[in-house]
Design a protein around this motif. Structure first.
Motif, PDB file in Angstrom:
ATOM      1  N   CYS A 171       0.334  -1.299  -0.130  1.00  0.00           N
ATOM      2  CA  CYS A 171      -0.097   0.195   0.087  1.00  0.00           C
ATOM      3  C   CYS A 171       0.857   1.401  -0.084  1.00  0.00           C
ATOM      4  N   CYS A 174      -4.482  -0.412   1.082  1.00  0.00           N
ATOM      5  CA  CYS A 174      -4.747  -1.910   1.555  1.00  0.00           C
ATOM      6  C   CYS A 174      -5.885  -1.505   2.236  1.00  0.00           C
ATOM      7  N   CYS A 234      -6.288   1.550   5.098  1.00  0.00           N
ATOM      8  CA  CYS A 234      -6.119   2.428   4.684  1.00  0.00           C
ATOM      9  C   CYS A 234      -7.121   3.485   3.749  1.00  0.00           C
TER      10      CYS A 234
HETATM   11 ZN   LIG Z   1      -1.798   1.536   3.945  1.00  0.00          ZN
END
Ligand SMILES: [Zn+2]
Length: 290
Positions: A91, A125, A128
């Motif tokens: 990410c 991800c 997030c």
């Molecule tokens: Zn993340």
């Protein structure tokens, strides 16, 4: 983390044609959307009223918004999803979690006409993606950095200050953003805001804990040569991480910070890591905005 190379060659018009294969959206409307995409790119994906794309027939907004459903596995735009997810191993927002989602840089709920624009879709991800704000802040100094369009690689800004607790010996690491020479006050504030918005102070606490517990043997071996060798080992590891993950990666900053911590290098690491307590304090960072 921070930046990703955008999809090398993508066909935005082709994506619109695929999404609206039955003529639900007219060619004139597709021209309009292509113009909006160009404007987005020219403005580096910053949120603005212009990105709302006002003045179109009401149905168009929902048609494009709902077309994002086609950017799912096994739907008509699945290749776009697959190609975007190949852009990163981890990410770009946190720098450690595996890719699971596509984030709409400019939020889909607000900027409906950008719902299937490749440059507005960032592989990331789930924590997030789900943790970020639902609408952009009105304050430009809180605008999310654009992963593809705004490179920050020319600055060396991520710092991790490490210290051992005087009584418990536990390690504390605090991540901050250095205001580098040549960096605007606004960019500095946006980077500071990134740490807060994606809750990285808390997330890094866990990562630092896991990462350093795996390092205990290597650190112990290095320390057999004394603090000097251990410090060299930490600096060397920081350089290796810089080469692998970038200068502003959380691991690069961590090992640099540890090398600068005398108590850690003088043997305090044994007690700190032996306890497996890593306390990353979320220190609110103030940034003056000009
Ligand atoms: Zn993340």
């Amino acid at each position: 983390m921070w930046n990703l190379k955008a999809l090398a060659a993508f066909d935005a018009r082709g994506h619109l044609n695929t999404a609206f294969a039955n003529g639900e959206v007219t060619e004139v409307e597709k021209d309009y959307l292509m113009g909006l995409y160009q404007q987005y790119q020219a403005n580096l994906g910053r949120p603005s009223a212009a990105m709302d794309g006002a003045g179109q027939r009401p149905e168009l907004y929902n048609l494009v918004h709902d077309a994002y459903g086609l950017v799912q596995d096994n739907r008509r735009l699945k290749k776009l999803r697959a190609d975007l997810k190949l852009l990163a191993d981890y990410c770009p927002y946190c720098g450690f979690a595996p890719i699971s989602d596509l984030d709409h840089h400019l939020q889909r709920g607000r900027y409906k006409l950008l719902s299937i624009f490749a440059l507005n879709l960032v592989p990331c991800c789930h924590p997030c993606n789900s943790g970020k704000r639902r609408v952009p802040s009105d304050n430009p100094a809180e605008h999310q950095l654009h992963t593809y369009l705004e490179s920050v690689a020319q600055f060396d800004f991520l710092r991790a200050a490490a210290a051992l607790h005087p009584e418990t010996g536990a390690l504390g690491v605090s991540y901050t953003i250095e205001h580098c020479e040549g960096m605007s006050a606004e960019l500095h504030h946006r980077l500071v805001n990134h740490l807060a918005e994606f809750d990285l102070h808390t997330k890094y606490a866990k990562q630092v804990n896991i990462h350093l517990s795996e390092q205990l043997f290597a650190l112990t071996m290095a320390f057999e040569g004394g603090a000097y060798v251990l410090r060299n080992y930490l600096n060397g590891t920081a350089e290796a991480h810089k080469g692998n993950f970038g200068v502003n990666d959380w691991r690069t900053a961590l090992f640099r910070g540890l090398a600068e911590c005398d108590a850690f290098c003088n043997g305090g690491f044994k007690r700190a890591l032996g306890k497996k307590i890593v306390n990353v304090e979320a220190v609110p960072q103030q940034a003056a905005v000009a």
